[in-house]
Design a protein around this motif. Sequence first.
Motif, PDB file in Angstrom:
ATOM      1  N   TYR A 130       0.835  -1.193   0.000  1.00  0.00           N
ATOM      2  CA  TYR A 130       0.000   0.000   0.000  1.00  0.00           C
ATOM      3  C   TYR A 130       0.873   1.248   0.000  1.00  0.00           C
ATOM      4  O   TYR A 130       2.052   1.198   0.342  1.00  0.00           O
ATOM      5  N   VAL A 131       0.267   2.356  -0.394  1.00  0.00           N
ATOM      6  CA  VAL A 131       0.878   3.672  -0.250  1.00  0.00           C
ATOM      7  C   VAL A 131      -0.111   4.551   0.494  1.00  0.00           C
ATOM      8  O   VAL A 131      -1.320   4.372   0.375  1.00  0.00           O
ATOM      9  N   ILE A 132       0.411   5.458   1.285  1.00  0.00           N
ATOM     10  CA  ILE A 132      -0.436   6.443   1.955  1.00  0.00           C
ATOM     11  C   ILE A 132      -0.172   7.777   1.285  1.00  0.00           C
ATOM     12  O   ILE A 132       0.982   8.205   1.176  1.00  0.00           O
ATOM     13  N   LEU A 133      -1.230   8.401   0.810  1.00  0.00           N
ATOM     14  CA  LEU A 133      -1.144   9.707   0.159  1.00  0.00           C
ATOM     15  C   LEU A 133      -1.630  10.773   1.130  1.00  0.00           C
ATOM     16  O   LEU A 133      -2.626  10.577   1.829  1.00  0.00           O
ATOM     17  N   GLY A 134      -0.945  11.897   1.179  1.00  0.00           N
ATOM     18  CA  GLY A 134      -1.350  12.994   2.055  1.00  0.00           C
ATOM     19  C   GLY A 134      -0.512  13.014   3.311  1.00  0.00           C
ATOM     20  O   GLY A 134       0.499  12.324   3.433  1.00  0.00           O
ATOM     21  N   ASP A 135      -0.933  13.819   4.282  1.00  0.00           N
ATOM     22  CA  ASP A 135      -0.209  13.958   5.543  1.00  0.00           C
ATOM     23  C   ASP A 135      -0.253  12.679   6.352  1.00  0.00           C
ATOM     24  O   ASP A 135      -0.649  11.638   5.859  1.00  0.00           O
ATOM     25  N   ASP A 136       0.121  12.784   7.632  1.00  0.00           N
ATOM     26  CA  ASP A 136       0.236  11.617   8.515  1.00  0.00           C
ATOM     27  C   ASP A 136      -0.908  10.624   8.342  1.00  0.00           C
ATOM     28  O   ASP A 136      -0.695   9.440   8.206  1.00  0.00           O
ATOM     29  N   ILE A 137      -2.123  11.126   8.400  1.00  0.00           N
ATOM     30  CA  ILE A 137      -3.288  10.265   8.198  1.00  0.00           C
ATOM     31  C   ILE A 137      -3.963  10.790   6.950  1.00  0.00           C
ATOM     32  O   ILE A 137      -4.467  11.892   6.921  1.00  0.00           O
ATOM     33  N   GLY A 138      -3.973  10.003   5.916  1.00  0.00           N
ATOM     34  CA  GLY A 138      -4.533  10.461   4.654  1.00  0.00           C
ATOM     35  C   GLY A 138      -5.325   9.354   3.999  1.00  0.00           C
ATOM     36  O   GLY A 138      -6.226   8.787   4.601  1.00  0.00           O
ATOM     37  N   VAL A 139      -4.969   9.025   2.770  1.00  0.00           N
ATOM     38  CA  VAL A 139      -5.663   7.992   2.004  1.00  0.00           C
ATOM     39  C   VAL A 139      -4.715   6.811   1.839  1.00  0.00           C
ATOM     40  O   VAL A 139      -3.609   6.967   1.334  1.00  0.00           O
ATOM     41  N   GLN A 140      -5.149   5.635   2.304  1.00  0.00           N
ATOM     42  CA  GLN A 140      -4.355   4.416   2.157  1.00  0.00           C
ATOM     43  C   GLN A 140      -4.838   3.678   0.920  1.00  0.00           C
ATOM     44  O   GLN A 140      -5.970   3.220   0.872  1.00  0.00           O
ATOM     45  N   CYS A 141      -3.969   3.586  -0.079  1.00  0.00           N
ATOM     46  CA  CYS A 141      -4.273   2.915  -1.341  1.00  0.00           C
ATOM     47  C   CYS A 141      -3.667   1.515  -1.278  1.00  0.00           C
ATOM     48  O   CYS A 141      -2.441   1.372  -1.301  1.00  0.00           O
ATOM     49  N   THR A 142      -4.518   0.487  -1.180  1.00  0.00           N
ATOM     50  CA  THR A 142      -4.049  -0.892  -1.042  1.00  0.00           C
ATOM     51  C   THR A 142      -4.136  -1.606  -2.379  1.00  0.00           C
ATOM     52  O   THR A 142      -5.155  -1.545  -3.062  1.00  0.00           O
ATOM     53  N   PHE A 143      -3.049  -2.295  -2.726  1.00  0.00           N
ATOM     54  CA  PHE A 143      -2.930  -2.975  -4.010  1.00  0.00           C
ATOM     55  C   PHE A 143      -2.942  -4.481  -3.805  1.00  0.00           C
ATOM     56  O   PHE A 143      -2.497  -4.974  -2.768  1.00  0.00           O
ATOM     57  N   PRO A 144      -3.392  -5.239  -4.803  1.00  0.00           N
ATOM     58  CA  PRO A 144      -3.294  -6.697  -4.724  1.00  0.00           C
ATOM     59  C   PRO A 144      -1.814  -7.101  -4.683  1.00  0.00           C
ATOM     60  O   PRO A 144      -0.965  -6.407  -5.243  1.00  0.00           O
ATOM     61  N   ASP A 145      -1.515  -8.197  -4.009  1.00  0.00           N
ATOM     62  CA  ASP A 145      -0.138  -8.680  -3.920  1.00  0.00           C
ATOM     63  C   ASP A 145       0.211  -9.418  -5.207  1.00  0.00           C
ATOM     64  O   ASP A 145       0.229 -10.644  -5.264  1.00  0.00           O
ATOM     65  N   ARG A 146       0.457  -8.612  -6.257  1.00  0.00           N
ATOM     66  CA  ARG A 146       0.794  -9.171  -7.572  1.00  0.00           C
ATOM     67  C   ARG A 146       2.132  -8.592  -8.025  1.00  0.00           C
ATOM     68  O   ARG A 146       2.487  -7.471  -7.663  1.00  0.00           O
ATOM     69  N   GLU A 147       2.836  -9.350  -8.831  1.00  0.00           N
ATOM     70  CA  GLU A 147       4.167  -8.947  -9.270  1.00  0.00           C
ATOM     71  C   GLU A 147       4.155  -7.612 -10.016  1.00  0.00           C
ATOM     72  O   GLU A 147       5.027  -6.769  -9.800  1.00  0.00           O
ATOM     73  N   ASP A 148       3.173  -7.399 -10.886  1.00  0.00           N
ATOM     74  CA  ASP A 148       3.138  -6.155 -11.655  1.00  0.00           C
ATOM     75  C   ASP A 148       3.015  -4.935 -10.738  1.00  0.00           C
ATOM     76  O   ASP A 148       3.675  -3.920 -10.953  1.00  0.00           O
ATOM     77  N   TYR A 149       2.200  -5.015  -9.693  1.00  0.00           N
ATOM     78  CA  TYR A 149       2.074  -3.905  -8.750  1.00  0.00           C
ATOM     79  C   TYR A 149       3.346  -3.763  -7.912  1.00  0.00           C
ATOM     80  O   TYR A 149       3.825  -2.657  -7.666  1.00  0.00           O
ATOM     81  N   ARG A 150       3.890  -4.897  -7.425  1.00  0.00           N
ATOM     82  CA  ARG A 150       5.093  -4.834  -6.592  1.00  0.00           C
ATOM     83  C   ARG A 150       6.245  -4.161  -7.344  1.00  0.00           C
ATOM     84  O   ARG A 150       6.958  -3.342  -6.778  1.00  0.00           O
ATOM     85  N   LYS A 151       6.420  -4.498  -8.623  1.00  0.00           N
ATOM     86  CA  LYS A 151       7.495  -3.896  -9.409  1.00  0.00           C
ATOM     87  C   LYS A 151       7.310  -2.387  -9.534  1.00  0.00           C
ATOM     88  O   LYS A 151       8.248  -1.616  -9.379  1.00  0.00           O
ATOM     89  N   ARG A 152       6.085  -1.956  -9.826  1.00  0.00           N
ATOM     90  CA  ARG A 152       5.816  -0.516  -9.978  1.00  0.00           C
ATOM     91  C   ARG A 152       5.964   0.214  -8.651  1.00  0.00           C
ATOM     92  O   ARG A 152       6.565   1.281  -8.581  1.00  0.00           O
ATOM     93  N   LEU A 153       5.430  -0.381  -7.578  1.00  0.00           N
ATOM     94  CA  LEU A 153       5.504   0.271  -6.269  1.00  0.00           C
ATOM     95  C   LEU A 153       6.941   0.330  -5.754  1.00  0.00           C
ATOM     96  O   LEU A 153       7.308   1.255  -5.032  1.00  0.00           O
ATOM     97  N   ALA A 154       7.768  -0.649  -6.120  1.00  0.00           N
ATOM     98  CA  ALA A 154       9.168  -0.661  -5.699  1.00  0.00           C
ATOM     99  C   ALA A 154       9.939   0.519  -6.296  1.00  0.00           C
ATOM    100  O   ALA A 154      10.970   0.913  -5.768  1.00  0.00           O
ATOM    101  N   GLN A 155       9.452   1.086  -7.371  1.00  0.00           N
ATOM    102  CA  GLN A 155      10.118   2.215  -8.019  1.00  0.00           C
ATOM    103  C   GLN A 155       9.716   3.563  -7.418  1.00  0.00           C
ATOM    104  O   GLN A 155      10.362   4.574  -7.680  1.00  0.00           O
ATOM    105  N   LEU A 156       8.655   3.595  -6.622  1.00  0.00           N
ATOM    106  CA  LEU A 156       8.165   4.853  -6.062  1.00  0.00           C
ATOM    107  C   LEU A 156       8.997   5.292  -4.872  1.00  0.00           C
ATOM    108  O   LEU A 156       9.646   4.484  -4.214  1.00  0.00           O
TER     109      LEU A 156
END
Length: 180
Positions: A130-156
């Motif tokens: 997941y990524v959290i967007l915004g300040d300390d408490i914001g929007v938690q964007c949860t992704f499926p545990d799939r290779e395509d997402y993991r690769k993209r998220l690893a670059q952020l």
Amino acid sequence: MSSLTKCKTCGSEMASDAKNCPKCGAPNKKGGCLRLIMYAGGGFIALCVVGAIFSGGGGDSGSKSSPAAAVQPATAPAPKQDSLATIDAETLYKAYEANEVAADEQFKGKTIKVSGVINDIAKDIMDNPYVILGDDIGVQCTFPDREDYRKRLAQLKKGESITVTGTVEGKMLHVQLKVR
């Protein structure tokens, strides 16, 4: 001269008028009625703006987006999904803070695009990234545990601006956005 206060994140002492903690960099949040009034007013304005967006023909397109469309740098051209509303992460969170019931009526179950600055990149207890967007408490964007997402998220990186397409699932500490 200012007095000392404890950082709410790491517990170290800092000047009460400091903008950020010198040890961990967390913002020094000050309470008070003025701040509460500002958040309530901002939340009301955000709800009005979002209401105007959704009443203008936006809403759930019913389509599932690809991993490449789900996470995009803010500078990348938007995909051809014009029917999806785009909202800033802080505006969405403030709408939920102002009135969770009204925000659920407005957003819950709808697929939207949320843009914001990455505050955290991690995995939940189910090992879903997941990524959290915004300040300390914001929007938690949860992704499926799939290779395509993991690769993209690893670059952020924290501090990077992105746009995430997902379905709003309500608020539990953070506003929950589920990417399918």
